[in-house]
Design an enzyme around this catalytic site. Structure first.
Site, PDB file in Angstrom:
ATOM      1  N   GLY A 165       0.916  -1.231   0.123  1.00 23.14           N
ATOM      2  CA  GLY A 165       0.111   0.033   0.033  1.00 23.14           C
ATOM      3  C   GLY A 165       0.797   1.318  -0.102  1.00 23.14           C
ATOM      4  O   GLY A 165       0.588   2.195  -0.840  1.00 23.14           O
ATOM      5  N   ALA A 166       1.862   1.281   0.621  1.00 25.15           N
ATOM      6  CA  ALA A 166       2.753   2.576   1.052  1.00 25.15           C
ATOM      7  C   ALA A 166       3.921   1.864   1.794  1.00 25.15           C
ATOM      8  O   ALA A 166       4.248   0.942   2.540  1.00 25.15           O
ATOM      9  CB  ALA A 166       2.277   3.233   1.724  1.00 25.15           C
ATOM     10  N   MET A 167       4.934   2.711   1.352  1.00 20.73           N
ATOM     11  CA  MET A 167       6.507   2.326   2.063  1.00 20.73           C
ATOM     12  C   MET A 167       7.333   3.416   2.622  1.00 20.73           C
ATOM     13  O   MET A 167       7.373   4.533   1.893  1.00 20.73           O
ATOM     14  CB  MET A 167       7.256   1.509   0.825  1.00 20.73           C
ATOM     15  CG  MET A 167       8.725   1.208   1.530  1.00 20.73           C
ATOM     16  SD  MET A 167       8.758  -0.123   2.622  1.00 20.73           S
ATOM     17  CE  MET A 167      10.147   0.582   3.504  1.00 20.73           C
ATOM     18  N   GLU A 168       7.617   3.454   3.745  1.00 24.17           N
ATOM     19  CA  GLU A 168       8.111   4.574   4.732  1.00 24.17           C
ATOM     20  C   GLU A 168       9.510   4.920   4.221  1.00 24.17           C
ATOM     21  O   GLU A 168      10.267   5.610   5.154  1.00 24.17           O
ATOM     22  CB  GLU A 168       8.034   4.197   5.886  1.00 24.17           C
ATOM     23  CG  GLU A 168       9.032   2.874   6.419  1.00 24.17           C
ATOM     24  CD  GLU A 168       8.308   1.689   6.447  1.00 24.17           C
ATOM     25  OE1 GLU A 168       7.389   1.485   5.888  1.00 24.17           O
ATOM     26  OE2 GLU A 168       8.754   0.781   7.044  1.00 24.17           O
ATOM     27  N   HIS A 220       6.545   6.080  10.941  1.00 21.75           N
ATOM     28  CA  HIS A 220       7.833   5.301  10.810  1.00 21.75           C
ATOM     29  C   HIS A 220       8.900   6.270  10.557  1.00 21.75           C
ATOM     30  O   HIS A 220       9.958   5.390  10.746  1.00 21.75           O
ATOM     31  CB  HIS A 220       7.640   4.478   9.197  1.00 21.75           C
ATOM     32  CG  HIS A 220       6.778   3.297   9.541  1.00 21.75           C
ATOM     33  ND1 HIS A 220       6.836   2.324  10.528  1.00 21.75           N
ATOM     34  CD2 HIS A 220       5.865   2.416   8.655  1.00 21.75           C
ATOM     35  CE1 HIS A 220       5.968   1.374  10.387  1.00 21.75           C
ATOM     36  NE2 HIS A 220       5.559   1.528   9.329  1.00 21.75           N
ATOM     37  N   GLU A 269       2.833   5.981   7.455  1.00 23.34           N
ATOM     38  CA  GLU A 269       4.352   6.158   7.002  1.00 23.34           C
ATOM     39  C   GLU A 269       5.062   7.269   7.517  1.00 23.34           C
ATOM     40  O   GLU A 269       6.131   6.984   7.808  1.00 23.34           O
ATOM     41  CB  GLU A 269       4.174   6.207   5.325  1.00 23.34           C
ATOM     42  CG  GLU A 269       3.312   5.101   4.966  1.00 23.34           C
ATOM     43  CD  GLU A 269       3.522   3.855   5.155  1.00 23.34           C
ATOM     44  OE1 GLU A 269       4.718   3.556   5.652  1.00 23.34           O
ATOM     45  OE2 GLU A 269       2.728   2.812   5.082  1.00 23.34           O
TER      46      GLU A 269
END
Ligand code: BES
Ligand code: ZN
Length: 811
Positions: free
Chosen positions: A271-274, A311, A308
């Site tokens: 979905g998303a990456m930090e 994080h 995110e």
């Protein structure tokens, strides 16, 4: 636990904070889609060695040298071990202890597998198909882009440089430090990163527009969108610009980078990456088109951005020591995302929603016999992907919320600051977090919390009561709860923070204590006969309650009068149905209770929970045809009153949660085959399709579902066309989700073929197929497809991206 490579590294390179210089040149030409790279790593050799092992996979290592400081370069011969994803460099003579530089030159393919350094396809404004280059390294794919020690505890600073076509946007974790034109290319050198883990390094090259702002403490925020869609980045920009200083204030720790970019990527597995300073998102999880984005999706985007960005501190500044502690990152960010969204959008009532989104989901999965503990020993890297699951995220987040309640916000905050400052630019384990929170709160955090992280499952608290004069004697006992069977032989015990509330003040816990024995008797003074006692007010505890029938009866009037707050009404309902599911209570008890709610309930989250139980029961009746019709009639009667109250059209200035509720109730009525609702949906669809009245985004999913449920081939084809021409990823997602409800097996098979076709991006195929697998007909077809075409699926997708997002999206 053997951690292979890091043991090896620690022995030889005790000083882990090495400098890494990476130069990458993606070749984005239509025909050659490769990249070239150079890496220089500054290392300290502690013990003489003639071998050095690094992580590398699917890289063509062209030359490898080691140069001791002031010495002469020594070339290495390289042995690749595909299984271990390593390269072993062998030197003719041992390298003596020294400072030195390890140099690699290499090339690789910009792959199509959404991991490592990969290509993402987009259409230029002129309609030409083009490729961008993107990285996705978590958990163990940095090694696909450059040789490195690819473990969270081996931190280093990174000096990234990129050589890109002159007309492309090129981004990395840090801002550009210098730029040089080289023919029709540009050489960009980025500023040095702070000391960080490899899985957080990122690079994006492509064509994008952006919107920008600056936070009140001076951090530059940009949201990058596809060309021509920068308006769609505005909502995320507003959220990010406010959330960054919110975290800075909350943790009292400054964000150490000068900028943060958020970017929507057309092909993106998760979905998303930090990534530190350059957070990547699938378009669905970042872009808001005011005319086509639902209220629910907007809320999810706010949560995703909040997640995110959390994080950036919790994960990036302080990183888990090893993947065993992954839950620290994910559980914590899942808790804190609600904290910041609640701050920004109090009208979302997000803490109430947290209970359906996280607590209920965590309890549901953890009630399975084959659940796992929050902390999982990870021996081989291939095991890492498996733990990005509901236990790490949602049980993790739920027990942090339980702890937050147990010690209070002030001590929680102090403890967080202590934890972040003590371990900044380094790594930590679960115990380190407990130590900090124990220190700040002076409560037995470690003792209580380790019972929740070290073993799987959770307890059911069985409670009965006896009135003695004006006191009530409660008997509470604990044993492991299992959805499918009695866990008679399981001796597990937890330290359970128990709270109680009573009729005297249903909004406040009157008693707080920790249950650590199998059974405990508690006396409540000054309570009238007939008054209720509610266990777990606010549903903060991660456990189930099984009331005696008498205690449950005493609670009912407080449900109908709404004297009990929404989270208590929700908790009672969910506990009762879980008891029914596990065979501890008669199904009729559950249905009787549901009828009670149907008369008076108006809270979105309580209804959402009720609707999810209707769905579960409905799918059970797929196996008992004779019960199905009467059950659906019953469910429609439950939904009647609230649906009449809400109607189809939004009321001016209605609450955020009423908007969410309307869409949910209409969808449930569609599911329960309510003729009037389905007819209205079809009329509205027709007007939408022929352009006379465009459906508001919030109503599209229930309407598409109504239309597709009994679709014929021509409607299916129409939806496929709508999918193809949709300009917004969210619209495609919605259409494919609704396709999962088609009944005709022939059309379901066509939908599977569509999922596998080039019309559906690889990143979405797995979702489309799993939506089809929601139904009884669909699951058999999807399974047959998967087993028959196993090799094709493996070749096309490699390892399937995890399906966690589905739960995130629809429950
Ligand atoms: N770190 C994860 C992304 C990730 C997940 C990378 C699995 C590799 C494998 C990220 O912080 C995350 O949790 N993303 C979520 C969305 C979020 C809003 C919960 C996701 O991708 O599902
Ligand atoms: Zn996360």
């Amino acid at each position: 636990m053997d951690r292979g490579i890091s043991r090896y590294c620690e022995r030889r390179f005790k000083d882990k904070k090495c400098l890494k210089l990476h130069h990458l040149k993606p070749n984005l030409n239509k025909f050659i889609i490769t990249f070239d790279g150079k890496t220089e790593i500054h290392v300290k050799v502690l013990t003489a060695t003639s071998e050095i092992m690094v992580n590398a996979i699917e890289l063509n290592l062209k030359s490898v040298e080691f140069t001791p400081e002031g010495g002469v370069a020594t070339p290495a011969t390289v042995t690749l071990c595909v299984e271990e994803e390593t390269a072993i460099l062998s030197f003719a003579a041992p390298i003596e202890p020294c400072l030195g530089k390890l140099f690699f030159s290499f090339s690789g393919e910009l792959n199509e597998n959404l991991k490592g350094f990969y290509r993402s396809k987009y259409t230029s404004p002129s309609g030409e198909a083009r490729h961008g280059a993107v990285t996705q390294f978590q958990a163990i794919d940095a090694r696909r882009c450059f040789p490195c020690w690819d473990e969270p505890a081996v931190k280093a600073t990174f000096d990234i440089s990129l050589c890109v076509p002159h007309d492309r946007v090129a981004l990395s974790n840090m801002p550009v430090a210098s730029e040089e034109v080289r023919g029709d290319e540009r050489l960009l050198k980025f500023e040095r990163t702070p000391v960080m883990s490899t899985y957080l390094v990122a690079v994006v090259v492509g064509e994008f527009d952006f919107v920008e702002d600056t936070t009140r403490d001076g951090v530059k925020v940009r949201v990058y969108t596809p060309v021509g869609k920068k308006e769609q980045g505005k909502f995320a920009l507003q959220v990010a610009t406010e959330v960054m200083p919110y975290y800075t204030d909350y943790f009292e720790v400054k964000y150490p980078l000068p900028k943060i970019d958020l970017i929507a990527i057309a092909d993106f597995a998760a979905g998303a990456m930090e990534n530190w300073g350059l957070v990547t998102y699938r378009e669905l999880c970042l872009l808001v088109d005011p005319d086509n984005t639902t209220t629910d999706r907007k809320q999810k985007i706010a949560l995703t951005v909040g997640h995110e960005l959390a994080h950036q501190w919790f994960g990036n500044l302080v990183t888990m020591e090893w993947w065993t502690h992954l839950w620290l990152n994910e559980g914590y960010a899942t808790f804190v995302e609600s904290m910041c969204v609640n701050h920004m959008f109090p009208e979302y009532d997000i803490w109430t929603q947290f209970v359906t989104k996280s607590v209920v989901v965590g309890l549901q999965d953890d009630a399975l016999k084959n659940s796992h503990a929050i902390e999982v020993p990870i021996c081989h890297p291939s095991e890492i992907d498996e733990i990005f699951d509901e236990i790490s995220y949602n049980k993790g987040a739920s027990i942090i919320r339980m702890l937050h309640k147990f010690i209070g916000d002030e001590d929680f905050r102090k403890g967080m600051k202590l934890y972040l400052t003590k371990h900044e630019y380094a790594n930590a384990e679960t115990e380190d977090l407990w130590a900090a929170l124990q220190h700040s709160s002076e409560k037995p955090v470690k003792e209580v919390m380790s019972t929740w992280t070290n073993k799987m499952g959770f307890p059911v608290i069985t409670v009965s009561s006896k009135q003695i004069g004006n006191s009530r004697e409660l008997t509470l006992s604990q044993k492991r709860f299992c959805a499918s069977a009695d866990m008679k032989d399981d001796p597990s015990m937890w330290m359970v923070p128990i709270s109680l509330s009573t009729s005297a003040d249903p909004t406040k816990a009157s008693h707080n204590f920790v249950l650590s024995d199998p059974t405990q008797i508690v006396t409540i003074d000054n309570i009238n006969d007939g008054d209720f006692v509610k266990v777990n007010p606010g549903t903060f505890g991660f456990y189930r309650t099984c009331y005696s029938i008498e205690m449950l009866d005493q609670l009912v009037p407080a449900i109908t009068s709404k004297q009990l707050p929404p989270l208590d009404r929700l908790g009672i309902l969910d506990d009762v149905f879980s008891m029914v599911q596990a065979g501890h209570m008669a199904p009729t008890e559950g249905l009787k209770l549901m009828s009670t709610y149907s008369e008076c309930e108006d809270d979105y989250t309580v209804w959402k929970n009720m609707c999810s139980w209707i769905t579960k029961l409905n799918s059970l009746f797929n196996y008992a045809d004779e019960c199905k019709k009467p059950f659906l009639a019953y469910a429609r009667s439950v939904l009647r009153k609230i649906s009449e109250k809400l109607g189809w059209d939004a009321i001016e200035k209605e609450s955020h949660t009423d908007t969410l509720l309307r869409a949910r109730i209409i969808e449930s009525l569609v599911e329960c085959e309510d003729e009037k609702t389905i007819k209205e949906a079809k009329t509205r669809y027709e007007a939408h399709r022929n352009g006379t009245k465009i459906l508001p985004a919030d109503l599209r999913l229930p309407v598409y579902r109504a239309v597709l449920t009994d679709a014929d081939a021509s409607i299916f084809q129409e939806m496929v066309e709508m999918y193809r021409s949709a300009d917004l990823h969210e619209e495609q997602h919605r259409i494919s989700f609704a396709m999962g409800y088609m009944k005709d097996p022939e059309l379901l098979q066509k939908a599977i073929d569509f999922a596998m076709s080039d019309d559906v991006r690889k990143q979405d195929t797995v979702y489309v197929i799993s939506f089809i697998a929601f139904s009884l007909e669909g699951i058999n077809l999807a399974w047959a497809h998967l087993t028959k075409h196993w090799q094709t699926c493996l070749d096309k997708f490699g390892v399937m991206p995890c399906l966690r997002c589905i739960y995130l999206d629809y429950n």
